[in-house]
Design a protein around this motif. Structure first.
Motif: not given
Length: 347
Positions: A134-148
């Protein structure tokens, strides 16, 4: 006078009980074999490796922003569309892999929770997989939001490594009992395994810096890179690799000299072989300008190295093997449990 009908205790489950705690409901009616628990744990481990590799494929194909938002794929669509092309399909496919991993983790939690006698330590490890996913899913979403952003991308990979850690430990613990551990080697050797683990962790972190400063940014656009010279990052990574290889060789030699049991010696030998293969692959990809396929194989190798190190650490002690518990007795008492018990016997 009409005879009063006997109360019905048929096969209709208590739906309130199922809804309130479905895992406990299953556990009360099914006892998996130790082999079933082990297979469930191995499936979660395998899926944690697969999602690392598929995540690498997203970066290496430049598909990191194939879905440009999260949790939806785009502002207008929850899923990838044909207009998003190849990159959208790759990124969305990797997102769907999270559900496959979640299913494997859920199966592990149910199998461990249903094991008898209860194994609380193993159950905590299984549940930790869920929270890491679950935590890594959130981090993955943040990765997209901050444009990699490369630092967030590195954190995403380290979170995936955390999942790899708990799935590996769960699998290894599922193969042994719960009695107090009995050491198989002396304290100096045990401490050496901890030093080996520390420098392997440093090696993995250094690898994320190589990725963050290197050419494979994850998207064809102008993605920000870490402010580190890629040559410096690569050489630092290589230094840590040689330290890890040297420690593994010293460990294996020490185990041989001390006539340690075959188990620790075998795991140390296997780790050396994995490290040599990974090192060779690393040098080949470096001198061939980092081709995507070799980088992907090197990423896979990094998961095998970390698993190998964890196996070395746990091989230095043993726990008495659990006894084979009788398959669920509740099957004889409840028609509802009979099909589940039959599947446990087959598993």
């Amino acid at each position: 006078m009409r005879a009063q009908a006997a109360p019905y205790h048929g096969s209709v489950p208590n739906l309130l009980e199922v809804v309130r705690n479905p895992i406990a409901y299953i556990a009360a009616r099914w006892t998996p074999s130790p082999r079933t628990v082990e297979r469930a744990a191995f499936t979660a481990l395998l899926m944690s490796i697969v999602i690392v590799v598929t995540g690498g494929a997203v970066r290496l194909t430049g598909s990191g922003l194939g879905c440009d938002t999260w949790p939806k794929c785009s502002d207008d669509s929850l899923t990838a569309t044909s207009a998003m092309g190849f990159h959208g399909a790759v990124e969305f496919g990797n997102r769907m892999m999270t559900w496959v991993v979640s299913a494997a983790v859920g199966w592990t939690i149910i199998a461990v929770r249903s094991a008898k006698p209860a194994r609380k330590g193993l159950s905590r490890l299984a549940w930790s997989q869920f929270w890491v996913v679950m935590g890594n899913g959130v981090v993955g979403g943040i990765t997209v939001w901050v444009k990699l952003n490369p630092f967030v991308v590195a954190g995403h990979f380290l979170a995936a490594t955390a999942l790899l850690t708990v799935t590996t430990l769960t699998w290894l613990r599922a193969r042994e009992g719960d009695t107090p551990p009995r050491p198989l080697v002396g304290k100096p050797v045990k401490k050496l395994t901890y030093v080996l683990t520390f420098f392997t962790a440093c090696l993995i972190v250094a690898g994320t810096v190589v990725t963050g400063s290197g050419p494979h940014a994850g998207d064809s656009s102008d993605v920000k890179r870490m402010p580190v010279a890629v040559e410096l990052a690569t050489h630092t990574h290589a230094v840590f690799a040689w330290i890890v290889v040297s420690l593994a060789v010293v460990l294996y030699a020490g185990l041989r000299v001390m006539d340690a049991p075959m188990g620790p010696r075998r795991t140390a030998r296997n780790l050396i072989l994995i490290l040599l293969g990974q090192g060779l692959l690393g040098y080949v990809q470096y001198f061939t300008d980092l081709p995507e396929l070799l980088v992907g194989l090197h990423l896979l190798g990094s998961t095998l190295v970390w698993i190998g190190v964890l196996r070395v650490v746990l091989s230095t002690r043993e726990r008495a093997l659990r006894t084979e518990p009788a398959e669920t007795a509740t099957a004889a008492e409840s028609p509802v449990a009979a099909p589940l018990a039959g599947s446990a016997t087959r598993g």
